[in-house]
Design a protein around this motif. Sequence first.
Motif, short mmCIF file in Angstrom:
data_model
loop_
_atom_site.label_atom_id
_atom_site.label_comp_id
_atom_site.label_asym_id
_atom_site.label_seq_id
_atom_site.Cartn_x
_atom_site.Cartn_y
_atom_site.Cartn_z
N VAL A 1 -22.47 -26.74 -6.22
CA VAL A 1 -21.50 -27.00 -7.37
C VAL A 1 -20.06 -26.76 -6.95
N LYS A 2 -20.23 -25.33 -6.69
CA LYS A 2 -19.03 -24.51 -6.23
C LYS A 2 -18.46 -24.56 -5.22
N TYR A 3 -19.20 -24.63 -4.10
CA TYR A 3 -18.64 -24.71 -2.72
C TYR A 3 -19.09 -25.82 -1.71
N GLN A 4 -20.05 -26.65 -2.07
CA GLN A 4 -20.44 -27.83 -1.51
C GLN A 4 -20.49 -27.52 -0.03
N PRO A 5 -21.54 -26.49 0.54
CA PRO A 5 -21.44 -26.04 1.78
C PRO A 5 -22.23 -27.01 2.41
N PRO A 6 -22.64 -27.16 3.75
CA PRO A 6 -23.43 -28.21 4.63
C PRO A 6 -25.02 -27.86 4.46
N PHE A 7 -25.47 -28.65 4.79
CA PHE A 7 -27.17 -28.68 4.64
C PHE A 7 -27.68 -27.55 5.39
N TRP A 8 -27.26 -27.32 6.70
CA TRP A 8 -27.73 -26.16 7.42
C TRP A 8 -27.39 -25.04 6.74
N LEU A 9 -26.43 -24.88 5.92
CA LEU A 9 -26.11 -23.39 5.44
C LEU A 9 -27.02 -23.49 4.21
N HIS A 10 -27.38 -24.43 3.42
CA HIS A 10 -28.35 -24.20 2.43
C HIS A 10 -29.80 -23.63 2.80
N ALA A 11 -29.93 -24.23 3.91
CA ALA A 11 -31.31 -24.04 4.57
C ALA A 11 -31.45 -22.37 4.90
N ALA A 12 -30.12 -22.32 5.54
CA ALA A 12 -29.87 -20.58 6.05
C ALA A 12 -30.12 -19.66 4.59
N LEU A 13 -29.52 -20.18 3.52
CA LEU A 13 -29.54 -19.24 2.73
C LEU A 13 -30.93 -19.20 1.76
N TRP A 14 -31.43 -20.56 1.35
CA TRP A 14 -32.62 -20.53 0.61
C TRP A 14 -33.68 -20.46 1.23
N ILE A 15 -34.32 -20.65 2.54
CA ILE A 15 -35.42 -19.99 3.00
C ILE A 15 -35.81 -18.69 3.22
N PRO A 16 -34.94 -17.93 3.51
CA PRO A 16 -35.00 -16.45 3.17
C PRO A 16 -35.43 -16.07 1.67
N LEU A 17 -34.57 -16.64 0.98
CA LEU A 17 -34.78 -16.23 -0.57
C LEU A 17 -36.11 -16.60 -1.02
N VAL A 18 -36.36 -18.05 -0.64
CA VAL A 18 -37.65 -18.38 -1.18
C VAL A 18 -39.02 -17.33 -0.54
N LEU A 19 -38.65 -17.09 0.51
CA LEU A 19 -39.87 -16.17 1.20
C LEU A 19 -39.84 -14.84 0.34
N ALA A 20 -38.66 -14.48 0.00
CA ALA A 20 -38.43 -13.13 -0.46
C ALA A 20 -39.03 -13.08 -1.80
N VAL A 21 -38.54 -14.30 -2.79
CA VAL A 21 -39.33 -14.19 -4.07
C VAL A 21 -40.32 -14.59 -4.58
N THR A 22 -41.09 -15.12 -3.61
CA THR A 22 -42.40 -15.35 -3.57
C THR A 22 -43.41 -14.53 -2.95
N LEU A 23 -43.29 -13.85 -1.81
CA LEU A 23 -44.29 -13.21 -1.22
C LEU A 23 -43.99 -11.67 -2.06
N TRP A 24 -42.90 -11.20 -1.80
CA TRP A 24 -42.68 -9.71 -2.45
C TRP A 24 -43.47 -9.49 -3.86
N PRO A 25 -43.40 -10.69 -4.90
CA PRO A 25 -44.01 -10.24 -6.01
C PRO A 25 -45.61 -10.67 -6.06
N LEU A 26 -46.09 -11.22 -5.21
CA LEU A 26 -47.14 -11.99 -5.23
C LEU A 26 -48.53 -10.79 -5.61
N ARG A 27 -48.48 -9.79 -4.69
CA ARG A 27 -49.60 -8.83 -4.75
C ARG A 27 -49.43 -8.12 -6.11
N ALA A 28 -48.27 -7.55 -6.69
CA ALA A 28 -48.11 -6.99 -7.93
C ALA A 28 -48.53 -7.98 -8.97
N MET A 29 -48.29 -9.14 -8.90
CA MET A 29 -48.67 -10.36 -9.68
C MET A 29 -50.40 -10.43 -9.79
N LYS A 30 -50.78 -10.53 -8.74
CA LYS A 30 -52.22 -10.85 -8.78
C LYS A 30 -53.08 -9.37 -9.52
#
Length: 130
Positions: A78-107
Amino acid sequence: MSNFYARATTSQAILRGIACKCPRCGKGKLFSGFLTLRPSCDACEQDYSFVDAGDGPAVFIILIAGFIVVGAALIVEVKYQPPFWLHAALWIPLVLAVTLWPLRAMKSLMISLQFHHNAAEGRSIRKNTP
């Protein structure tokens, strides 16, 4: 070695879970690999065969991660309207970080709380009627 261990408080059970320690003694390691459980505690010899975390930890992580990533992606779009490749570059690493990092502690937390509350598989109680 004594077989008696004082029952942990709920806060102690939570801390043991987050630290990935034995739910009974709080000293031994719970995992031998990333998500692979040891057969028993190396400190108090607690058998871990009771463990059944199932998909609970993954479900909690997916819900939390989805809230974080989708919220951040919407704000950026909404704020910046970046191209889709930039979305992929931003959110794929974030998805990996916020799913894999806490998974062991949550289990580990789910296992510790399961042990603390003596949770087990549900059983139906049938009365013998003539």
